[in-house]
Motif scaffolding. Structure first.
Motif, short mmCIF file in Angstrom:
data_model
loop_
_atom_site.label_atom_id
_atom_site.label_comp_id
_atom_site.label_asym_id
_atom_site.label_seq_id
_atom_site.Cartn_x
_atom_site.Cartn_y
_atom_site.Cartn_z
N VAL A 153 15.70 52.58 42.04
CA VAL A 153 16.72 52.33 41.01
C VAL A 153 17.50 53.61 40.71
O VAL A 153 18.72 53.58 40.56
CB VAL A 153 16.06 51.79 39.72
CG1 VAL A 153 17.09 51.67 38.61
CG2 VAL A 153 15.41 50.43 39.98
N THR A 154 16.78 54.73 40.65
CA THR A 154 17.46 56.01 40.41
C THR A 154 18.40 56.34 41.56
O THR A 154 19.54 56.80 41.34
CB THR A 154 16.43 57.14 40.24
OG1 THR A 154 15.49 56.78 39.22
CG2 THR A 154 17.12 58.44 39.85
N GLY B 55 23.90 56.52 43.78
CA GLY B 55 24.91 56.04 44.71
C GLY B 55 26.14 55.51 44.00
O GLY B 55 27.28 55.74 44.45
N ILE B 56 25.95 54.81 42.88
CA ILE B 56 27.08 54.30 42.09
C ILE B 56 27.91 55.46 41.56
O ILE B 56 29.15 55.45 41.63
CB ILE B 56 26.57 53.42 40.93
CG1 ILE B 56 25.95 52.13 41.47
CG2 ILE B 56 27.71 53.09 39.97
CD1 ILE B 56 25.33 51.26 40.40
N PHE B 57 27.24 56.48 41.04
CA PHE B 57 27.97 57.63 40.48
C PHE B 57 28.70 58.41 41.56
O PHE B 57 29.79 58.95 41.30
CB PHE B 57 27.00 58.53 39.71
CG PHE B 57 26.86 58.17 38.26
CD1 PHE B 57 27.28 59.03 37.27
CD2 PHE B 57 26.34 56.95 37.88
CE1 PHE B 57 27.17 58.70 35.92
CE2 PHE B 57 26.22 56.60 36.56
CZ PHE B 57 26.64 57.47 35.57
N TYR C 243 31.82 56.25 42.52
CA TYR C 243 32.85 56.21 41.47
C TYR C 243 32.99 57.59 40.80
O TYR C 243 33.30 57.67 39.61
CB TYR C 243 32.48 55.16 40.42
CG TYR C 243 32.51 53.75 40.94
CD1 TYR C 243 33.67 52.98 40.85
CD2 TYR C 243 31.39 53.19 41.53
CE1 TYR C 243 33.69 51.68 41.32
CE2 TYR C 243 31.41 51.88 42.02
CZ TYR C 243 32.56 51.14 41.91
OH TYR C 243 32.58 49.85 42.40
N ARG C 244 32.80 58.66 41.57
CA ARG C 244 32.79 60.00 41.01
C ARG C 244 34.13 60.43 40.44
O ARG C 244 34.18 61.33 39.58
CB ARG C 244 32.35 61.02 42.07
CG ARG C 244 33.23 61.06 43.31
CD ARG C 244 32.64 62.00 44.36
NE ARG C 244 33.44 62.01 45.58
CZ ARG C 244 33.33 61.14 46.56
NH1 ARG C 244 32.47 60.14 46.46
NH2 ARG C 244 34.07 61.23 47.65
N ASP C 245 35.24 59.82 40.88
CA ASP C 245 36.57 60.22 40.40
C ASP C 245 37.07 59.35 39.25
O ASP C 245 38.22 59.51 38.82
CB ASP C 245 37.57 60.20 41.55
CG ASP C 245 37.27 61.26 42.61
OD1 ASP C 245 36.82 62.35 42.22
OD2 ASP C 245 37.46 60.98 43.81
N THR C 246 36.25 58.43 38.76
CA THR C 246 36.67 57.59 37.65
C THR C 246 36.43 58.31 36.33
O THR C 246 35.55 59.18 36.23
CB THR C 246 35.91 56.25 37.65
OG1 THR C 246 34.49 56.52 37.57
CG2 THR C 246 36.19 55.48 38.94
N LYS D 207 26.63 53.06 31.43
CA LYS D 207 27.75 53.49 32.27
C LYS D 207 27.87 52.63 33.52
O LYS D 207 28.98 52.25 33.92
CB LYS D 207 27.57 54.96 32.66
CG LYS D 207 27.69 55.93 31.51
CD LYS D 207 27.57 57.36 32.04
CE LYS D 207 27.73 58.35 30.92
NZ LYS D 207 27.63 59.75 31.41
N CYS D 208 26.73 52.34 34.13
CA CYS D 208 26.75 51.50 35.34
C CYS D 208 27.27 50.10 35.02
O CYS D 208 28.00 49.50 35.83
CB CYS D 208 25.34 51.41 35.94
SG CYS D 208 24.75 52.93 36.69
N PHE D 209 26.95 49.60 33.84
CA PHE D 209 27.45 48.28 33.43
C PHE D 209 28.97 48.29 33.32
O PHE D 209 29.65 47.37 33.77
CB PHE D 209 26.81 47.88 32.11
CG PHE D 209 27.26 46.54 31.59
CD1 PHE D 209 26.74 45.36 32.12
CD2 PHE D 209 28.23 46.46 30.60
CE1 PHE D 209 27.17 44.13 31.65
CE2 PHE D 209 28.67 45.23 30.13
CZ PHE D 209 28.13 44.06 30.67
N ILE D 210 29.50 49.36 32.70
CA ILE D 210 30.96 49.47 32.57
C ILE D 210 31.61 49.62 33.95
O ILE D 210 32.63 48.98 34.24
CB ILE D 210 31.32 50.66 31.66
CG1 ILE D 210 30.89 50.38 30.22
CG2 ILE D 210 32.82 50.94 31.71
CD1 ILE D 210 31.11 51.55 29.27
N ILE D 211 31.03 50.45 34.81
CA ILE D 211 31.60 50.68 36.14
C ILE D 211 31.63 49.39 36.97
O ILE D 211 32.64 49.08 37.62
CB ILE D 211 30.80 51.76 36.89
CG1 ILE D 211 31.02 53.13 36.23
CG2 ILE D 211 31.19 51.82 38.36
CD1 ILE D 211 30.13 54.23 36.79
N LEU D 212 30.54 48.62 36.91
CA LEU D 212 30.42 47.46 37.78
C LEU D 212 31.03 46.19 37.19
O LEU D 212 31.57 45.36 37.93
CB LEU D 212 28.94 47.21 38.11
CG LEU D 212 28.23 48.32 38.90
CD1 LEU D 212 26.76 47.97 39.08
CD2 LEU D 212 28.90 48.54 40.25
#
Length: 277
Positions: free
Chosen positions: A25-26, A31-33, A36-39, A255-260
Motif C-alpha cells: 500500500v505504501t 507510485g501515485i505521488f 502526479y508529482r507536478d499537480t 490526498k490520494c482520494f482527491i488525486i484519484l
C-alpha cells in the motif's frame, strides 16, 4: 523454547502478511505521488518531504521482519534501533512540513521577516537535525550497553523464552522518549496551524496522525511491561504497524482520494481561491 517462529506459528504468518500488505500500500501510494508529482496538491506541501516520509513508513513496515524468527544479538540490536530511527525520520518530516506551513502563511504579510526562512534548506535542516539526535542516542546505546539475546527460564516453568534484552532501560526509554518529544512537538504545532486558510493545508491531517501515533505508543508501554515472551514482542510489532498505518492513512489517503476521485479540487484555482478567502 518460545519465540515467534516462522514454523507452525500463526502469529508470525499474520504479522508477515500485514507487513507485506502495508509495504504494498505504501509503494502504491508512492507510485501515485510520483505519477502526479507536478499537480498542486503534491507540490503544495513539499513533495520531497512526502517522498522521504513514504520511504520511512515503508522501512518501518519492513522492520517488522526483524522481530520475527529466533532472535540473536544482531537482530536484537537492529530491531530496537531501526524503528526508532525510521520513525524519527518520519516524525521529523511531518514537523518540517508543519513548520513550512506556518512560515509560508506568516510570509504572506507585506514586509514580513519570515520570507527569509522560505528556502529549500530549512525543512531538510529540521529533518537532518532531529534525526541526527536520535542517531546519537542509538549509537551511544549500542556503544555503552547494547541489546542482546537473553534466555529466560524463570517466567514460566518448563519454558525457555528466547528474547531480546534491551541492555539498558535508560537508553531504550530515552530513544522512545525522544520519539515522543518529536511527536508531541509536531502535534502541538500542527494543532495551532490547522485552521490556516489553505485548501491543501495538511496540518489537520498531521494533527490527527500524531494523535494516533502518541496514543499507540503511550498505550504500548504498560502493555509491553506487563507481558513476557513472544506476547511482549507481539505488542511491539503491533505498535510499529499501527503507528505506520496511522501515519500513512491520516496523511496520504485524503490526498490520494482527491488525486484519484476529486481531480477538480487538484488545481491552482482551487488553491488560490481558498487562500484569498
Amino acid at each position: 523454547m518460545e519465540f515467534i517462529s516462522y514454523q507452525n506459528d500463526t502469529m508470525a504468518s499474520v504479522f508477515s502478511c500485514i507487513s507485506v500488505f502495508g509495504c504494498l500500500v505504501t509503494g502504491f501510494t508512492f507510485g501515485i505521488f510520483i505519477s502526479y508529482r507536478d499537480t498542486p496538491i503534491v507540490r503544495a506541501n513539499n513533495r520531497n518531504l512526502s517522498y522521504l516520509l513514504l520511504v520511512s513508513i515503508f522501512l518501518s513496515f519492513l522492520s517488522v521482519f526483524l522481530f520475527l524468527g529466533r532472535p540473536n544479538d544482531v537482530t536484537c540490536r537492529l530491531r530496537e534501533t531501526s524503528f526508532g530511527f525510521f520513525f524519527s525520520v518520519a516524525v521529523s518530516s511531518l514537523l518540517a512540513k508543519t513548520v513550512m506551513v506556518c512560515v509560508a502563511f506568516k510570509s504572506t504579510k507585506p514586509g514580513s521577516a519570515w520570507r527569509k526562512w522560505l528556502n529549500v534548506k530549512l525543512p531538510y535542516t529540521i529533518v537532518l537535525l532531529c534525526s541526527s539526535l536520535q542517531v546519537v542516542i542509538c549509537v551511544l546505546w549500542l556503544s555503552i550497553s547494547p541489546p542482546f539475546q537473553d534466555l529466560d527460564t524463570e517466567s514460566y516453568p518448563g519454558i525457555l523464552i528466547i528474547q531480546c534484552n534491551e541492555g539498558s532501560d535508560i537508553w531504550f526509554y530515552s530513544m522512545l522518549g525522544y520519539l515522543g518529544l518529536l511527536a508531541a512537538m509536531s502535534f502541538f504545532l500542527a494543532f495551532m496551524v490547522r485552521t490556516l486558510p489553505d485548501s491543501f493545508n495538511e496540518a489537520k491531517y498531521i494533527t490527527f496522525s500524531m494523535l494516533v501515533f502518541l496514543s499507540v505508543w503511550i498505550s504500548m508501554i504498560p502493555a509491553y511491561l506487563s507481558t513476557r515472551g513472544k506476547n511482549m514482542v507481539a505488542v511491539e510489532i503491533f505498535a510499529v504497524m499501527a503507528s505506520s498505518a496511522g501515519l500513512l492513512g491520516c496523511v496520504f489517503f485524503p490526498k490520494c482520494f482527491i488525486i484519484l476521485f476529486k481531480s477538480g479540487m487538484n488545481n491552482k484555482t482551487e488553491l488560490l481561491g481558498k487562500r484569498k478567502e
